[in-house]
Design an enzyme around this catalytic site. Structure first.
Site, PDB file in Angstrom:
ATOM      1  N   CYS A   1       0.819  -1.214   0.000  1.00  0.00           N
ATOM      2  CA  CYS A   1       0.000   0.000   0.000  1.00  0.00           C
ATOM      3  C   CYS A   1       0.855   1.266   0.000  1.00  0.00           C
ATOM      4  O   CYS A   1       1.507   1.579   0.992  1.00  0.00           O
ATOM      5  CB  CYS A   1      -0.912  -0.040   1.226  1.00  0.00           C
ATOM      6  SG  CYS A   1      -1.757   1.499   1.596  1.00  0.00           S
TER       7      CYS A   1
ATOM      8  N   CYS B   1      -0.082   3.907   2.644  1.00  0.00           N
ATOM      9  CA  CYS B   1       0.330   3.478   3.984  1.00  0.00           C
ATOM     10  C   CYS B   1       1.741   3.989   4.297  1.00  0.00           C
ATOM     11  O   CYS B   1       2.023   4.394   5.427  1.00  0.00           O
ATOM     12  CB  CYS B   1       0.295   1.959   4.110  1.00  0.00           C
ATOM     13  SG  CYS B   1      -1.361   1.252   3.971  1.00  0.00           S
TER      14      CYS B   1
END
Length: 107
Positions: free
Chosen positions: A32, A35
């Site tokens: 991700c 993230c």
């Protein structure tokens, strides 16, 4: 040293649900991109509020039970727990200022 505690499903109940102080659960994934942008702010929150907030980090692929229990639909995701209950939630990237507001509403 980071004050963010990495946990998995087996530790979720004791580290989050049974915890006496508020807990910020940060759900993330290695794949991700957003993230990676949010992680430094999560570490900053953990350092800044370490006296009144516990911060845990769960990798979604390794923690399917917690993901399901917290109804995480996308990452990054935040769940703020107080006395074992989710009191605030957020999904998607979040900036440091908004994250601070998110946490300060509870601690």
């Amino acid at each position: 040293m980071s004050k963010v505690i990495e946990i998995e499903d087996s530790q979720f109940k004791s580290a989050v649900i049974e915890e006496n102080q508020p807990v910020l659960a940060y759900f993330w994934a290695q794949w991700c991109g957003p993230c990676r942008l949010v992680s430094p702010s999560i570490s900053w929150i953990a350092e800044t509020y370490s006296d009144r907030l516990k911060v845990v980090k769960l990798e979604v692929d390794a923690s399917p039970e917690s993901v399901s229990q917290c109804k995480v639909e996308g990452v990054p995701a935040l769940r703020l727990f107080k006395q074992g209950e989710v009191v605030k939630s957020h999904e998607g990237a979040i900036g440091k200022d908004k994250l601070k507001e998110f946490v300060e509403a509870v601690v």
